[in-house]
Design a protein around this motif. Structure first.
Motif, short mmCIF file in Angstrom:
data_model
loop_
_atom_site.label_atom_id
_atom_site.label_comp_id
_atom_site.label_asym_id
_atom_site.label_seq_id
_atom_site.Cartn_x
_atom_site.Cartn_y
_atom_site.Cartn_z
N SER A 189 -6.64 -32.99 -11.90
CA SER A 189 -7.65 -33.67 -11.55
C SER A 189 -7.44 -34.69 -10.61
N PRO A 190 -8.61 -35.26 -10.06
CA PRO A 190 -8.48 -36.40 -9.23
C PRO A 190 -7.90 -37.36 -9.14
N CYS A 191 -7.12 -38.63 -9.44
CA CYS A 191 -6.41 -40.05 -9.86
C CYS A 191 -5.55 -40.45 -8.68
N TYR A 192 -5.64 -41.79 -8.85
CA TYR A 192 -5.16 -43.41 -8.44
C TYR A 192 -3.56 -43.55 -8.83
N ALA A 200 -2.56 -44.28 -3.34
CA ALA A 200 -2.23 -42.97 -2.69
C ALA A 200 -3.17 -42.24 -4.02
N LYS A 201 -4.92 -41.37 -3.64
CA LYS A 201 -5.14 -40.51 -4.25
C LYS A 201 -4.79 -39.05 -3.91
N GLU A 202 -4.20 -38.59 -5.61
CA GLU A 202 -3.69 -37.42 -5.39
C GLU A 202 -4.31 -36.49 -6.36
N ASN A 203 -4.17 -35.32 -6.61
CA ASN A 203 -4.14 -34.13 -7.55
C ASN A 203 -2.97 -34.56 -8.60
N ALA A 204 -3.62 -34.71 -9.91
CA ALA A 204 -2.58 -34.68 -10.84
C ALA A 204 -2.62 -34.72 -12.82
N VAL A 205 -1.59 -34.10 -12.97
CA VAL A 205 -1.70 -33.53 -14.51
C VAL A 205 -0.76 -34.79 -15.34
N SER A 206 -1.35 -34.55 -16.23
CA SER A 206 -0.94 -35.79 -17.46
C SER A 206 0.14 -35.17 -18.26
N GLU A 207 1.14 -35.90 -19.27
CA GLU A 207 1.83 -35.05 -20.22
C GLU A 207 1.20 -36.93 -21.28
N PHE A 208 1.28 -36.51 -22.38
CA PHE A 208 0.73 -37.22 -23.68
C PHE A 208 1.70 -37.02 -25.27
N GLY A 209 2.23 -38.17 -24.98
CA GLY A 209 2.96 -38.41 -26.58
C GLY A 209 2.43 -39.29 -27.17
N ILE A 210 3.19 -38.82 -28.82
CA ILE A 210 2.78 -39.73 -29.61
C ILE A 210 4.52 -40.14 -30.59
N CYS A 227 2.28 -44.52 -34.75
CA CYS A 227 2.84 -45.74 -34.12
C CYS A 227 1.85 -45.91 -33.06
N GLY A 228 1.57 -44.72 -32.35
CA GLY A 228 0.58 -45.72 -30.54
C GLY A 228 0.93 -43.89 -29.80
N TYR A 229 1.22 -44.38 -28.58
CA TYR A 229 1.04 -43.62 -27.36
C TYR A 229 1.64 -43.56 -26.51
N LEU A 230 2.13 -42.56 -26.00
CA LEU A 230 2.44 -42.33 -23.58
C LEU A 230 2.01 -41.64 -23.30
N MET A 231 1.46 -42.06 -22.39
CA MET A 231 1.31 -41.20 -21.59
C MET A 231 1.31 -41.38 -19.99
N ILE A 232 1.56 -40.36 -19.62
CA ILE A 232 2.48 -40.43 -17.48
C ILE A 232 1.26 -39.58 -17.13
N THR A 233 1.84 -39.78 -16.27
CA THR A 233 1.12 -38.95 -15.28
C THR A 233 1.47 -38.69 -13.74
N LYS A 234 1.69 -37.00 -13.02
CA LYS A 234 2.75 -37.42 -11.94
C LYS A 234 1.70 -36.53 -10.63
N ALA A 235 1.71 -36.18 -9.70
CA ALA A 235 1.46 -35.48 -8.79
C ALA A 235 1.67 -34.67 -8.89
N ALA A 236 0.77 -33.49 -8.91
CA ALA A 236 0.23 -31.33 -9.67
C ALA A 236 1.11 -31.32 -8.88
N THR A 237 1.85 -31.67 -7.12
CA THR A 237 2.40 -30.82 -6.40
C THR A 237 4.34 -30.64 -7.24
N LEU A 238 4.20 -32.21 -7.93
CA LEU A 238 6.24 -32.36 -8.25
C LEU A 238 6.34 -31.57 -9.27
N ASN A 239 7.22 -30.81 -10.05
CA ASN A 239 7.70 -30.39 -10.59
C ASN A 239 8.71 -31.20 -11.59
N GLU A 240 8.92 -32.75 -11.42
CA GLU A 240 9.79 -33.06 -12.57
C GLU A 240 8.66 -34.65 -13.04
N GLY A 241 9.01 -35.01 -13.89
CA GLY A 241 8.38 -35.64 -14.30
C GLY A 241 9.55 -36.73 -14.64
#
Length: 256
Positions: A189-192, A200-210, A227-241
């Motif tokens: 999905s588009p993300c800043y 930069a505006k990129e198509n991005a994917v996210s990972e949601f962890g508890i 006891c909370g969450y962590l969400m990280i987002t990266k450009a969809a073109t990247l393999n790594e996080g």
């Protein structure tokens, strides 16, 4: 240094708790384990050990680091994480949990078991010849993962094929250190994305962890809760996080 030092200052000013910062090698040199299990460092009894190292093989450059880890684990200090909690986060444990009849050890409700199992991607060890051949023929559908976290460690694409062929030709023994995983293709999905004051505006994917909090004394579980969450987002073109490794960005949930 910034977040940890702030915690150190707050613990001292607000609660009178002293913080000692040591490398594993330094702990091995000055640490002492008393007969009652108390860990002593620089003359001070240690109540809690919070690891900021010890997660990478590079952190154990000599036997001194291993002796320090053993000293800490044998002590009565609370370990964050303990060696058992550390190992339960490895890919090999994920692989074991995905095997048939393993979830039944931890969950009683069949509906819950099925819902959890539906979330699993395929996980295989190197003994599965047919899957290994499929990965060599179509490496874009798989990821080869070592027992590491934090980004920058997984192997994809042509590198995956070359690594599998090389390790296979060497007898396959080193492949036991990896697991082969079905690659996940989440919707983008588009993300800043903002870094160093620029966006930069990129198509991005996210990972949601508890985040989980777990505290036990031998077999007695004292705390086991989310006891909370962590969400990280990266450009969809990247393999790594990984945020610290520079691939991903911290993010928040936007519910629709």
């Amino acid at each position: 240094m910034y977040d940890q030092y702030w915690i150190t200052v707050t613990l001292k000013e607000r609660y009178g708790v002293r913080t000692i910062r040591k490398t594993l090698a330094a702990i091995e040199a000055v640490g002492e384990l008393r007969s009652d299990g108390t860990l002593i460092v620089n003359g001070w009894p240690v109540a809690l050990v919070y690891f900021r190292a010890g997660y990478s093989p590079n952190d154990y450059s000599s036997e001194a680091e291993w002796r320090a880890r053993s000293l800490i684990e044998r002590s009565s200090a609370i370990k964050c994480p303990s060696i058992s909690y550390h190992l339960v986060g490895t890919k090999k444990i994920q692989q074991e949990l995905a095997k048939e009849n393993v979830l039944e050890r931890f969950l009683d409700n069949k509906g819950d078991i099925e819902r959890v199992r539906q979330c699993f991607a395929g996980l295989w060890s190197w003994e599965n010849d047919s899957i290994m051949m499929s990965a060599i023929e179509s490496p874009e559908l798989f990821a080869l993962k070592p027992q590491r976290e934090g980004g920058g460690n997984n192997i994809y694409g042509d590198n995956l094929r070359e690594t599998l062929v090389r390790l296979w030709n060497d007898g396959g023994s080193e492949l036991a250190a990896y697991i082969l995983m079905q690659r996940i293709f989440p919707p983008a999905s588009p993300c800043y994305l903002v870094r160093e004051g620029t966006w930069a505006k990129e198509n991005a994917v996210s990972e949601f962890g508890i985040f989980g909090a777990y505290l036990r004394n031998k077999d007695q579980v004292i705390i086991n809760d989310q006891c909370g969450y962590l969400m990280i987002t990266k450009a969809a073109t990247l393999n790594e996080g990984g945020v610290v490794t520079g691939y991903a960005f911290l993010n928040s949930i936007y519910l629709t």
